[in-house]
Design an enzyme around this catalytic site. Sequence first.
Site, short mmCIF file in Angstrom:
data_model
loop_
_atom_site.label_atom_id
_atom_site.label_comp_id
_atom_site.label_asym_id
_atom_site.label_seq_id
_atom_site.Cartn_x
_atom_site.Cartn_y
_atom_site.Cartn_z
N GLY A 32 -5.87 1.12 9.11
CA GLY A 32 -4.87 0.65 10.08
C GLY A 32 -4.67 -0.85 10.03
N ARG A 33 -5.43 -1.51 9.17
CA ARG A 33 -5.38 -2.97 9.06
C ARG A 33 -5.60 -3.60 10.43
NH1 ARG A 33 -3.60 -5.85 4.58
NH2 ARG A 33 -2.60 -4.03 3.68
N ALA A 85 -12.20 12.43 20.16
CA ALA A 85 -13.27 11.43 20.07
C ALA A 85 -13.76 11.03 21.46
CB ALA A 85 -12.75 10.19 19.34
N GLU A 86 -15.04 10.70 21.51
CA GLU A 86 -15.66 10.25 22.76
C GLU A 86 -15.14 8.86 23.14
OE1 GLU A 86 -17.72 12.22 24.32
OE2 GLU A 86 -17.71 10.75 25.93
N ARG A 114 1.26 -5.26 -5.13
CA ARG A 114 1.44 -6.41 -4.23
C ARG A 114 1.59 -7.62 -5.15
NH1 ARG A 114 -3.07 -3.76 -0.91
NH2 ARG A 114 -1.95 -2.78 0.79
N GLN A 137 -7.17 8.49 3.21
CA GLN A 137 -6.14 8.49 4.26
C GLN A 137 -4.75 8.17 3.72
OE1 GLN A 137 -7.98 6.42 8.03
NE2 GLN A 137 -9.13 5.81 6.22
N ARG A 138 -4.69 7.58 2.54
CA ARG A 138 -3.39 7.19 1.97
C ARG A 138 -2.80 8.26 1.06
NH1 ARG A 138 -3.90 1.16 0.91
NH2 ARG A 138 -3.38 1.59 -1.25
N THR A 148 4.27 2.83 5.37
CA THR A 148 2.87 2.43 5.47
C THR A 148 2.18 3.41 6.41
OG1 THR A 148 1.33 0.82 6.47
CG2 THR A 148 3.60 0.69 7.19
N ILE A 149 0.92 3.72 6.12
CA ILE A 149 0.22 4.64 7.03
C ILE A 149 -0.11 3.96 8.35
CG2 ILE A 149 -0.77 6.06 5.19
CD1 ILE A 149 -3.50 4.59 5.81
N ASP A 150 -0.06 2.61 8.39
CA ASP A 150 -0.56 1.88 9.56
C ASP A 150 0.33 1.97 10.80
OD1 ASP A 150 -2.51 1.06 7.80
OD2 ASP A 150 -1.60 -0.89 7.41
N ASP A 210 5.28 -4.68 6.11
CA ASP A 210 5.85 -5.97 6.51
C ASP A 210 5.78 -7.04 5.42
OD1 ASP A 210 3.16 -6.22 6.76
OD2 ASP A 210 3.19 -7.12 8.76
N GLY A 265 0.84 -1.20 0.00
CA GLY A 265 0.00 0.00 0.00
C GLY A 265 0.87 1.24 0.00
N ASP A 282 2.53 -0.05 11.78
CA ASP A 282 2.49 -1.35 12.45
C ASP A 282 3.80 -2.13 12.30
OD1 ASP A 282 2.26 -1.69 9.73
OD2 ASP A 282 0.65 -3.17 9.83
O1 F6P Z 1 -1.62 -1.06 4.78
C1 F6P Z 1 -2.18 0.15 4.37
C2 F6P Z 1 -3.66 -0.01 4.15
O2 F6P Z 1 -4.17 1.24 3.71
C3 F6P Z 1 -4.45 -0.51 5.35
O3 F6P Z 1 -4.69 0.49 6.30
C4 F6P Z 1 -5.69 -1.05 4.69
O4 F6P Z 1 -6.25 -2.09 5.46
C5 F6P Z 1 -5.17 -1.59 3.38
O5 F6P Z 1 -3.92 -0.95 3.15
C6 F6P Z 1 -6.09 -1.36 2.20
O6 F6P Z 1 -5.52 -1.99 1.10
P1 F6P Z 1 -5.99 -1.82 -0.41
O7 F6P Z 1 -5.33 -0.60 -0.94
O8 F6P Z 1 -5.54 -3.04 -1.07
O9 F6P Z 1 -7.48 -1.63 -0.39
#
Ligand code: F6P
Length: 324
Positions: free
Chosen positions: A171-172, A187-188, A72, A256-257, A126-128, A103, A11, A130
């Site tokens: 965020g996967r 946020a609440e 990918r 978000q990306r 990666t935005i996640d 990863d 991603g 992680d």
């Molecule tokens: O790993 C980055 C991410 O944007 C995750 O937050 C999300 O779950 C996934 O990739 C979405 O992937 P795709 O672009 O294949 O829909």
Amino acid sequence: IKKIGVLTSGGDSPGMNAAIRSVVRTCAYHNIECIGIYRGYQGMIEGDFKEMGPRSVNNIVNKGGTILKSARSKEFMTPEGRKKAHQNLVAAGVDALVVIGGDGSFTGAEVFNSEYDYPVMGIPGTIDNDIFGTSHTLGFDTALNTVVECIDKIRDTASSHNRLFLVEVMGRDAGHIALNAGIGAGAEEILIPEEDLGLDRLLDSLRRSKASGKSSSIVVIAEGDKIGKSVFELKDYIEENFPEYDIRVSVLGHMQRGGAPTCYDRVLASRLGVKAVESILEGKSNFMVGIVNDKVALTPLEQAIKGHSEIDRELLRVSDIMST
Ligand code: F6P
């Protein structure tokens, strides 16, 4: 080492371009040739290469996405695919590889390194956020700012209509985006995969908030949360059990990306690119370059892949206190 290849994989994330620029210019600085590999490992298999010099990366430090494109690649998961990729690298005289990705991309790099004893260096993109071995991955800070900006806007309309908004963020399997952006946007409640809040506690919290005089609320939900319901099913469930709120759902998705990287991500990308190339020139291989205690640091790729990037539990407490 005379020629280094660079690719982006998995991603995309804001800051990848700034990292490509950094790798290319660090190579030029050290009089090393640099080859851009398009579409990640798939381009490696297909020999989709382009020579890159310092002028090929003009005006991209501020651009989202990746000029090298990303993919990918399923074929790279096979020994045959990796063999083709290796043959192409050897034919093009590429001696080492910088892989910018998450990863999955690092797993590919590690396997490739072990099969062919080929020098690889990872940059976490990666935005996640992680990935173990770095406090920040490229794009995380930009994604947080994007999410906060969106929720600020949602808050305006939520407040005008006395509504409860369920906002799903990416965020996967990790809750870093939800937790940090949730606190930043006030946020609440924040639902994350690392901590199962449970439906009862969520309802209690919403009841308490209404009773305390709040007329609108925002709940941030990580896409991988463990509540066991989709965000739309959750809306139905809350409506059934707590009809006082008019509820709307907003799934932020791939916006978000995208977008221009924040200054933080640009600086991070520049630092990691320099370190990646210079580490290769020092004879290091099979590491990821990351940020640990604000310093650039190397972590073995294997650990970066297998280690767990823990959430900061202090943030959970801060979030609880802030929703008082
Ligand atoms: O790993 C980055 C991410 O944007 C995750 O937050 C999300 O779950 C996934 O990739 C979405 O992937 P795709 O672009 O294949 O829909």
